[in-house]
Design a protein around this motif. Structure first.
Motif, short mmCIF file in Angstrom:
data_model
loop_
_atom_site.label_atom_id
_atom_site.label_comp_id
_atom_site.label_asym_id
_atom_site.label_seq_id
_atom_site.Cartn_x
_atom_site.Cartn_y
_atom_site.Cartn_z
N MET A 91 0.83 -1.20 0.00
CA MET A 91 0.00 0.00 0.00
C MET A 91 0.87 1.26 0.00
N ILE A 92 1.78 1.29 -0.96
CA ILE A 92 2.63 2.46 -1.18
C ILE A 92 2.64 2.72 -2.68
N SER A 93 2.27 3.92 -3.08
CA SER A 93 2.19 4.23 -4.51
C SER A 93 3.57 4.57 -5.06
N PRO A 94 3.72 4.59 -6.38
CA PRO A 94 5.00 4.93 -6.99
C PRO A 94 5.51 6.33 -6.61
N VAL A 95 4.59 7.24 -6.26
CA VAL A 95 5.03 8.60 -5.89
C VAL A 95 5.19 8.76 -4.39
N GLY A 96 4.91 7.69 -3.63
CA GLY A 96 5.16 7.74 -2.19
C GLY A 96 3.95 7.87 -1.29
N ALA A 97 2.72 7.82 -1.85
CA ALA A 97 1.52 7.85 -1.01
C ALA A 97 1.44 6.55 -0.21
N GLU A 98 1.02 6.68 1.04
CA GLU A 98 1.11 5.53 1.95
C GLU A 98 -0.22 5.16 2.59
N HIS A 100 -3.74 2.80 3.87
CA HIS A 100 -5.06 2.41 3.40
C HIS A 100 -5.73 3.47 2.54
N MET A 101 -5.50 4.74 2.87
CA MET A 101 -6.17 5.83 2.15
C MET A 101 -5.18 6.67 1.34
N GLN A 102 -3.96 6.19 1.21
CA GLN A 102 -2.95 6.77 0.32
C GLN A 102 -2.67 8.25 0.57
N PHE A 103 -2.15 8.52 1.76
CA PHE A 103 -1.73 9.87 2.11
C PHE A 103 -0.28 10.09 1.71
N MET A 104 0.02 11.24 1.13
CA MET A 104 1.41 11.64 1.01
C MET A 104 1.90 11.99 2.41
N PRO A 105 3.12 11.62 2.75
CA PRO A 105 3.63 11.87 4.11
C PRO A 105 3.50 13.33 4.54
N CYS A 106 3.74 14.26 3.63
CA CYS A 106 3.66 15.68 4.01
C CYS A 106 2.23 16.13 4.28
N THR A 107 1.28 15.51 3.63
CA THR A 107 -0.12 15.82 3.92
C THR A 107 -0.52 15.25 5.27
N PHE A 108 -0.04 14.04 5.55
CA PHE A 108 -0.37 13.38 6.80
C PHE A 108 0.29 14.08 7.99
N VAL A 109 1.56 14.43 7.86
CA VAL A 109 2.32 15.04 8.97
C VAL A 109 2.20 16.56 8.96
N GLY A 110 2.12 17.14 7.79
CA GLY A 110 2.02 18.59 7.70
C GLY A 110 3.07 19.17 6.77
N TRP A 111 2.63 20.03 5.87
CA TRP A 111 3.53 20.61 4.89
C TRP A 111 4.51 21.60 5.50
N ALA A 112 4.27 21.96 6.72
CA ALA A 112 5.22 22.86 7.39
C ALA A 112 6.47 22.13 7.86
N HIS A 113 6.46 20.81 7.75
CA HIS A 113 7.65 20.04 8.13
C HIS A 113 8.83 20.49 7.25
N PRO A 114 10.00 20.71 7.83
CA PRO A 114 11.13 21.26 7.08
C PRO A 114 11.60 20.43 5.89
N CYS A 116 9.53 18.95 3.72
CA CYS A 116 8.45 18.81 2.74
C CYS A 116 8.57 19.80 1.59
N SER A 117 8.42 19.26 0.38
CA SER A 117 8.41 20.07 -0.83
C SER A 117 7.93 19.17 -1.97
N GLY A 118 7.86 19.71 -3.16
CA GLY A 118 7.49 18.92 -4.34
C GLY A 118 6.14 18.26 -4.21
N LEU A 119 6.11 16.94 -4.47
CA LEU A 119 4.85 16.19 -4.43
C LEU A 119 4.42 15.84 -3.02
N GLY A 120 5.33 15.99 -2.06
CA GLY A 120 4.94 15.75 -0.67
C GLY A 120 5.45 14.47 -0.05
N GLU A 121 6.43 13.84 -0.69
CA GLU A 121 6.98 12.63 -0.08
C GLU A 121 7.83 12.98 1.13
N GLY A 122 8.57 14.09 1.02
CA GLY A 122 9.38 14.56 2.13
C GLY A 122 10.47 13.57 2.53
#
Length: 215
Positions: A91-98, A100-114, A116-122
């Motif tokens: 349950m990990i997409s080619p771009v890094g979504a993780e 059951h519901m395929q969250f990008m790590p930066c969306t799940f943790v927060g884009w303010a994380h230092p 995070c950039s680009g597509l949000g894999e961080g």
């Protein structure tokens, strides 16, 4: 006594009788076909909600609906589209979504994380990815739904509640379903697919006499 001579039916009368017989045969065959069709059709049960949505997931969707005001069937539709109800492996997409519901790590943790950039894999450390305090600090959408101190996109409850949180923040709790789904994935084709399943799941529920109707 004169012998009576029987007249043969005229050709037109014979043809009329033949057509009448053919018509009776056709009508009888049609009636038999319709009776068989009706009987067969009555033996086929209409699709049920549990035929399309795993029944053990529905209480989780509905608990998330109660918490965030997002229709349960919309959550089920996202789950269906994202990972086919968690049957994708891994349950990990080619771009890094993780998860059951395929969250990008930066969306799940927060884009303010230092990181995070680009597509949000961080480049978020694993221990920070599931830490509710870190998620709160950086404004992420991850939720610790089961109260175990971890907000984990690979935990079904956490993932569904996190999706409900995200969709609610984007208007799904106020009926802006298309807007919310588009925020989840910027693709009109994706939106149409999710809303198709949402509508189908809602209709199947309503056929059972349930009262939830927010679509």
């Amino acid at each position: 006594m004169k012998k009576q001579i029987q007249k043969k039916p005229s050709s037109s009368k014979r043809q009329s009788r033949r057509l009448h017989t053919i018509l009776l045969v056709l009508i009888s065959a049609f009636l038999m076909f319709m009776a068989l069709y009706t009987y067969t059709d009555n033996q086929i049960e209409p699709p049920q909600l549990e035929d399309e949505v795993p029944s053990n997931f529905i209480p989780i969707y509905k608990a998330a609906e109660k918490e965030f005001g997002v229709p349960w069937y919309l959550l089920a539709a996202h789950h269906r589209v994202e990972t086919i109800f968690s049957t994708m492996d891994p349950m990990i997409s080619p771009v890094g979504a993780e998860g059951h519901m395929q969250f990008m790590p930066c969306t799940f943790v927060g884009w303010a994380h230092p990181t995070c950039s680009g597509l949000g894999e961080g480049n978020i450390p694993e221990e920070e990815k599931t830490d509710p305090a870190v998620i709160k600090q950086y404004g992420g959408y991850g939720i610790d739904a089961n109260g175990d101190g971890i907000a984990d996109p690979f935990d079904l409850e956490d993932a569904i509640f996190s999706a409900a949180n995200y969709l609610a923040k984007n208007g799904a709790n106020n009926g802006e379903l298309r807007k919310a789904v588009y925020a989840y994935n910027h693709s009109e084709e994706y939106v149409d697919e999710v809303l198709y399943f949402a509508k189908r799941f809602q209709e199947l529920e309503n056929k059972t006499g349930a009262t939830s109707s927010r679509f």
